[in-house]
Scaffold this active site. Structure first.
Site, PDB file in Angstrom:
ATOM      1  N   ASP A  14       4.029  25.740  37.881  1.00 33.46           N
ATOM      2  CA  ASP A  14       2.770  25.334  38.733  1.00 33.46           C
ATOM      3  C   ASP A  14       2.711  26.543  39.943  1.00 33.46           C
ATOM      4  O   ASP A  14       1.585  27.105  39.869  1.00 33.46           O
ATOM      5  CB  ASP A  14       2.973  24.085  39.461  1.00 33.46           C
ATOM      6  CG  ASP A  14       2.815  23.240  38.542  1.00 33.46           C
ATOM      7  OD1 ASP A  14       1.955  23.039  37.683  1.00 33.46           O
ATOM      8  OD2 ASP A  14       3.460  21.904  38.527  1.00 33.46           O
ATOM      9  N   ARG A  94      10.826  20.179  53.761  1.00 28.50           N
ATOM     10  CA  ARG A  94       9.391  20.621  53.787  1.00 28.50           C
ATOM     11  C   ARG A  94       9.068  21.159  54.985  1.00 28.50           C
ATOM     12  O   ARG A  94       8.311  22.110  55.335  1.00 28.50           O
ATOM     13  CB  ARG A  94       8.533  19.495  53.458  1.00 28.50           C
ATOM     14  CG  ARG A  94       8.678  19.116  51.950  1.00 28.50           C
ATOM     15  CD  ARG A  94       8.509  20.203  50.889  1.00 28.50           C
ATOM     16  NE  ARG A  94       8.647  19.821  49.802  1.00 28.50           N
ATOM     17  CZ  ARG A  94       9.636  20.156  48.831  1.00 28.50           C
ATOM     18  NH1 ARG A  94      10.586  20.879  49.324  1.00 28.50           N
ATOM     19  NH2 ARG A  94       9.460  20.103  47.725  1.00 28.50           N
ATOM     20  N   ASP A 123       4.628  15.314  49.811  1.00 25.32           N
ATOM     21  CA  ASP A 123       4.899  16.901  50.122  1.00 25.32           C
ATOM     22  C   ASP A 123       4.031  17.459  50.725  1.00 25.32           C
ATOM     23  O   ASP A 123       3.959  18.438  51.632  1.00 25.32           O
ATOM     24  CB  ASP A 123       5.528  17.633  48.818  1.00 25.32           C
ATOM     25  CG  ASP A 123       6.965  17.137  48.653  1.00 25.32           C
ATOM     26  OD1 ASP A 123       7.613  16.694  49.669  1.00 25.32           O
ATOM     27  OD2 ASP A 123       7.607  17.088  47.598  1.00 25.32           O
ATOM     28  N   SER A 174      10.392  15.670  36.704  1.00 20.07           N
ATOM     29  CA  SER A 174      10.037  16.279  37.946  1.00 20.07           C
ATOM     30  C   SER A 174      11.195  16.422  38.932  1.00 20.07           C
ATOM     31  O   SER A 174      11.586  15.499  39.508  1.00 20.07           O
ATOM     32  CB  SER A 174       8.931  15.888  38.636  1.00 20.07           C
ATOM     33  OG  SER A 174       8.574  16.220  39.941  1.00 20.07           O
TER      34      SER A 174
END
Ligand code: ARG
Length: 401
Positions: A14, A94, A123, A174
């Site tokens: 991605d 994050r 996120d 994922s």
């Protein structure tokens, strides 16, 4: 001259596609920033890949120590666990990643930052809110939220643009990982009735295959911070790393959580967090010895608030700062050693000691050293029970069915 954007780059499909996509769609120069939070990856080849795909610049930052000392340990001191299960590895990382992206963007004179999050997760919220707090002038670009491509379409896009498609995209899962834990979603896990297949676990042995003999470890804490393992002083990051492998070997730290995302979706998440599991329970055990009943009760409420705000992307809020100050204050006597037994998927606190212990043997014992004045209990109970007695006499007692 083109505007510049700093992209949080993992080297995966991605974010690789994002380099091309941003360059095409926004006509910007992309600077790739990869952040090492303790996943053993070949960061130099990730950097090279970013350049190959079209980034004008690519950098790697080792943020392991900052992550553990400034994000993870404050959360540990707070006993922060989301919904009683999730030890917050991704949620803690994050805001730090956002901070590092903002710093790079300001250094490079970029006008935007970018990340690979979709529009369905937590996120994106954590990145966007953190960026807005730290540098509101920066635009946030989220290609995967904007491009509307399916997984297959993204792979097709990558092929068309000569972006190497890693074999791991064949994996239906994922995954996100850092020193504090690993999360696994998607594939068969999306059926909450299905037991997680053994092959998703890479940090923890199956408890069935774990050694039949227990391991004992001693964790030393200073003011709520773990500083030693079996008497050996270690940096935070080294201690967490070592504990991940020790506890993982015994199958400790698997978590199956049907979790409430901030965006309103319930999602089934599997975590592996061996060190976090051991340290959170050891830390609490030490607090049970060194904090008063009232401190512990109040701190539990704060722990929940603190966990929620970490989860919900509010790390850089004033409330977090306030709670952090409170938590710091509670830790001033949280020093000592906790002994933990690791066996077949379980970590159990089996011993604790502290120079600031509030446990008093002579008060607790039923042996002859007993110093507790039992005759004083009678008067205490008379006054303590007075309102119950008074009310019962006047209004009776509802016995219930
Ligand atoms: N559900 C967890 C959280 O919200 C884990 C998210 C993992 N993120 C990812 N991009 N795979 O913190």
């Amino acid at each position: 001259m083109k505007d510049k954007v700093v992209l949080a780059y993992s080297g995966g499909l991605d974010t690789s596609a994002a380099i091309k996509w941003i360059a095409e769609k926004y006509d910007m120069d992309v600077i790739a920033l990869s952040i090492d939070l303790g996943m053993e990856r070949d960061y130099e080849s990730i950097r090279q890949k970013a350049l190959k795909v079209g980034a004008i610049k690519a950098a790697v930052v080792d943020a392991k120590d900052v992550f553990i000392n400034e994000y993870v340990f404050p959360a540990l001191q707070a006993d922060a666990i989301y919904e009683g299960q999730y030890t917050l590895a991704t949620a803690l990382a994050r805001p730090l990643i956002a901070k590092l992206m903002v710093e790079t963007a300001l250094q490079e004179g970029a006008t935007a930052v970018a990340h690979g999050c979709t529009g369905k997760g937590n996120d994106q919220v954590r990145f966007d809110v953190s960026t807005a707090a730290l540098a509101p002038q920066l635009k946030v670009i989220a290609p995967a939220r904007e491009w509307g491509m399916t997984r297959e379409e993204t792979i097709e896009y990558a092929k068309q643009h000569e972006i190497p498609v890693p074999v791991t995209v064949a994996s239906p899962y994922s995954i996100d990982e850092n020193l504090w834990g690993k999360s696994i979603e998607c594939g068969v896990l999306e059926d909450p009735w299905v037991e997680p297949p053994e092959d998703i676990f890479t940090w923890t042995k199956s408890p069935t295959d774990a050694p039949d003999e227990p391991s004992y470890i001693e964790i030393g804490f200073e003011r709520g911070i773990p500083t030693s393992l079996d008497g050996q002083g270690l940096s935070g990051a080294a201690l967490v790393e070592k504990l991940n492998s020790l506890a993982g070997e015994h199958g400790v730290g698997r978590i199956d959580h049907l979790e409430n995302r901030l965006v309103g979706i319930k999602s089934r998440e599997i975590y592996e967090a061996p060190a976090a599991t051991v340290l959170l329970s050891a830390h609490l055990a030490l607090e049970q010895m060194t904090l008063s009943r009232d401190q512990l009760r109040f701190k539990q409420k704060v722990a929940q608030e603190y966990a929620d705000l970490i989860y919900n992307g509010l790390w850089f809020s004033a409330l977090r700062q306030d709670l952090a100050a409170y938590v710091q204050s509670t830790q001033r006597h949280a020093s000592g050693t906790v002994r933990v037994k690791l066996l077949k998927g379980k970590s159990a606190v089996v011993g604790r000691k502290s120079p600031k212990s509030l446990y008093s043997y002579s008060l607790a014992t039923y042996d002859e050293e007993d110093q507790f004045d039992q005759s004083a209990a009678e008067g205490f109970i008379q006054i303590y029970g007075l309102p119950v007695k008074t009310q019962a006499q006047v209004q009776g007692v509802e016995e219930g069915e």
